[in-house]
Write a protein that holds these residues in place. Structure first.
Motif, mmCIF file in Angstrom:
data_model
loop_
_atom_site.group_PDB
_atom_site.id
_atom_site.type_symbol
_atom_site.label_atom_id
_atom_site.label_comp_id
_atom_site.label_asym_id
_atom_site.label_seq_id
_atom_site.Cartn_x
_atom_site.Cartn_y
_atom_site.Cartn_z
ATOM 1 N N LEU A 7 0.979 -1.188 -0.258
ATOM 2 C CA LEU A 7 0.173 0.060 -0.579
ATOM 3 C C LEU A 7 0.895 1.401 -0.092
ATOM 4 O O LEU A 7 1.620 0.909 0.668
ATOM 5 N N VAL A 8 0.878 1.441 -0.885
ATOM 6 C CA VAL A 8 1.319 3.617 -1.380
ATOM 7 C C VAL A 8 0.753 4.133 -1.105
ATOM 8 O O VAL A 8 0.064 4.241 -1.914
ATOM 9 N N GLN A 9 1.199 5.454 -1.047
ATOM 10 C CA GLN A 9 0.353 6.526 -0.541
ATOM 11 C C GLN A 9 1.966 7.803 -1.065
ATOM 12 O O GLN A 9 2.389 8.012 0.362
ATOM 13 N N PRO A 10 1.969 8.307 -1.887
ATOM 14 C CA PRO A 10 2.735 9.607 -1.966
ATOM 15 C C PRO A 10 2.553 10.529 -2.117
ATOM 16 O O PRO A 10 3.248 11.191 -1.184
ATOM 17 N N GLY A 11 1.605 11.051 -1.767
ATOM 18 C CA GLY A 11 1.312 12.940 -2.019
ATOM 19 C C GLY A 11 0.475 12.463 -0.303
ATOM 20 O O GLY A 11 -0.381 11.773 0.550
ATOM 21 N N VAL A 12 -0.534 13.659 0.531
ATOM 22 C CA VAL A 12 -1.017 13.826 1.487
ATOM 23 C C VAL A 12 -2.598 13.774 0.801
ATOM 24 O O VAL A 12 -3.433 13.494 1.603
ATOM 25 N N ARG A 13 -2.849 13.976 -0.743
ATOM 26 C CA ARG A 13 -4.236 13.602 -0.505
ATOM 27 C C ARG A 13 -4.336 12.274 -0.726
ATOM 28 O O ARG A 13 -3.613 11.579 -1.641
ATOM 29 N N PRO A 14 -5.523 12.064 -0.253
ATOM 30 C CA PRO A 14 -5.842 10.436 -0.049
ATOM 31 C C PRO A 14 -6.138 10.076 -1.499
ATOM 32 O O PRO A 14 -5.460 8.343 -2.101
ATOM 33 N N GLU A 15 -6.074 10.367 -2.848
ATOM 34 C CA GLU A 15 -5.785 9.983 -4.170
ATOM 35 C C GLU A 15 -5.120 9.475 -4.967
ATOM 36 O O GLU A 15 -5.271 8.762 -5.980
ATOM 37 N N ARG A 34 11.828 -1.037 -7.080
ATOM 38 C CA ARG A 34 11.623 -1.071 -8.706
ATOM 39 C C ARG A 34 11.071 1.029 -8.378
ATOM 40 O O ARG A 34 11.068 1.371 -9.838
ATOM 41 N N ILE A 35 9.644 0.910 -7.755
ATOM 42 C CA ILE A 35 9.372 2.227 -7.572
ATOM 43 C C ILE A 35 9.644 3.262 -7.786
ATOM 44 O O ILE A 35 10.135 4.114 -7.844
ATOM 45 N N TYR A 36 11.179 3.400 -6.460
ATOM 46 C CA TYR A 36 12.426 4.054 -6.450
ATOM 47 C C TYR A 36 12.604 4.519 -7.945
ATOM 48 O O TYR A 36 13.376 5.639 -8.216
ATOM 49 N N GLU A 37 13.069 3.556 -8.750
ATOM 50 C CA GLU A 37 13.823 3.605 -9.448
ATOM 51 C C GLU A 37 13.532 4.106 -10.649
ATOM 52 O O GLU A 37 14.066 4.901 -11.670
ATOM 53 N N GLU A 38 11.979 3.610 -10.729
ATOM 54 C CA GLU A 38 11.456 4.513 -11.957
ATOM 55 C C GLU A 38 11.131 5.950 -11.485
ATOM 56 O O GLU A 38 10.816 7.007 -12.160
ATOM 57 N N HIS A 39 11.124 6.301 -10.100
ATOM 58 C CA HIS A 39 10.955 7.814 -9.347
ATOM 59 C C HIS A 39 12.076 8.615 -10.033
ATOM 60 O O HIS A 39 12.133 9.260 -10.979
ATOM 61 N N PHE A 58 15.968 5.407 1.318
ATOM 62 C CA PHE A 58 14.916 5.151 2.318
ATOM 63 C C PHE A 58 14.842 6.039 2.558
ATOM 64 O O PHE A 58 13.619 6.694 3.185
ATOM 65 N N ASP A 59 15.929 7.444 1.875
ATOM 66 C CA ASP A 59 14.854 9.065 2.502
ATOM 67 C C ASP A 59 13.608 9.224 1.573
ATOM 68 O O ASP A 59 12.492 10.198 1.781
ATOM 69 N N PHE A 60 13.599 8.775 0.706
ATOM 70 C CA PHE A 60 12.526 8.103 -0.627
ATOM 71 C C PHE A 60 11.698 8.176 0.063
ATOM 72 O O PHE A 60 10.475 8.148 -0.031
ATOM 73 N N GLN A 63 9.563 10.292 2.664
ATOM 74 C CA GLN A 63 9.381 11.077 1.890
ATOM 75 C C GLN A 63 7.571 10.713 1.861
ATOM 76 O O GLN A 63 6.971 11.535 1.635
ATOM 77 N N LEU A 64 7.293 9.862 1.131
ATOM 78 C CA LEU A 64 6.076 9.063 0.648
ATOM 79 C C LEU A 64 5.300 9.417 1.918
ATOM 80 O O LEU A 64 5.640 9.240 3.249
ATOM 81 N N ALA A 65 3.993 10.598 1.740
ATOM 82 C CA ALA A 65 2.966 10.654 2.954
ATOM 83 C C ALA A 65 2.738 8.856 3.719
ATOM 84 O O ALA A 65 2.543 8.846 5.157
ATOM 85 N N ASP A 66 2.765 7.836 2.909
ATOM 86 C CA ASP A 66 2.547 6.723 3.545
ATOM 87 C C ASP A 66 2.756 5.030 2.349
ATOM 88 O O ASP A 66 2.909 5.660 2.053
ATOM 89 N N ILE A 67 3.370 3.856 3.506
ATOM 90 C CA ILE A 67 3.600 3.222 2.456
ATOM 91 C C ILE A 67 3.687 1.532 3.981
ATOM 92 O O ILE A 67 4.445 2.205 4.687
ATOM 93 N N SER A 68 2.989 1.077 3.587
ATOM 94 C CA SER A 68 2.548 -0.487 4.226
ATOM 95 C C SER A 68 2.548 -1.387 3.583
ATOM 96 O O SER A 68 2.196 -1.267 2.455
ATOM 97 N N CYS A 69 3.018 -2.393 4.392
ATOM 98 C CA CYS A 69 2.150 -4.018 3.666
ATOM 99 C C CYS A 69 1.113 -4.741 4.450
ATOM 100 O O CYS A 69 1.371 -4.630 6.039
ATOM 101 N N LEU A 70 0.403 -5.836 3.948
ATOM 102 C CA LEU A 70 -0.373 -6.660 4.015
ATOM 103 C C LEU A 70 0.526 -7.684 4.200
ATOM 104 O O LEU A 70 0.383 -7.962 2.707
ATOM 105 N N VAL A 71 1.015 -8.956 5.134
ATOM 106 C CA VAL A 71 1.734 -10.465 4.449
ATOM 107 C C VAL A 71 0.784 -11.104 5.341
ATOM 108 O O VAL A 71 0.196 -10.913 6.448
ATOM 109 N N TYR A 72 0.307 -12.368 3.501
ATOM 110 C CA TYR A 72 -0.541 -13.547 4.491
ATOM 111 C C TYR A 72 -0.081 -14.064 5.408
ATOM 112 O O TYR A 72 0.480 -14.329 5.228
ATOM 113 N N GLN A 73 -0.729 -14.235 6.299
ATOM 114 C CA GLN A 73 -0.570 -15.576 7.270
ATOM 115 C C GLN A 73 -1.121 -16.328 7.235
ATOM 116 O O GLN A 73 -2.179 -16.728 7.538
#
Length: 103
Positions: A7-15, A34-39, A58-60, A63-73
């Protein structure tokens, strides 16, 4: 292999929220790289070869508003949430292993 949703939210806007899914945690961490490399390619379109170190990645991420993972258990048939610091730790381990395999 545990199905992983990034789950990635690069900016402050939910969109700006997006998600990607991967077959494993390692595939997901490679996807984050790859996301960073594309950036980097977008901001340096005339540079034929892009290089970076882990601190820049890590600095990149910071700077993201949010990034997280959901991992199947499998044991509970649920997805467990993991935060940005966990993602950094997993990327560090992945890149360290990759560097070790090239020596």
């Amino acid at each position: 292999m545990s199905h992983t949703i990034l789950l990635v939210q690069p900016g402050v806007r939910p969109e700006t929220r997006t998600y990607s899914d991967y077959d494993s945690v390692n595939d997901c961490m490679e996807g984050v790289c790859r996301i960073y490399e594309e950036h980097l390619k977008r901001i340096n379109p005339n540079t034929p070869t892009i290089t970076y170190d882990i601190s820049q990645l890590f600095d990149f991420l910071d700077q993201l508003a949010d990034i997280s993972c959901l991992v199947y258990q499998k044991s509970t048939n649920t997805y467990a949430p993991y935060n940005k610091e966990w993602i950094k730790e997993k990327i560090y381990v992945l890149l360290r292993q990759a560097a070790g395999s090239t020596n």
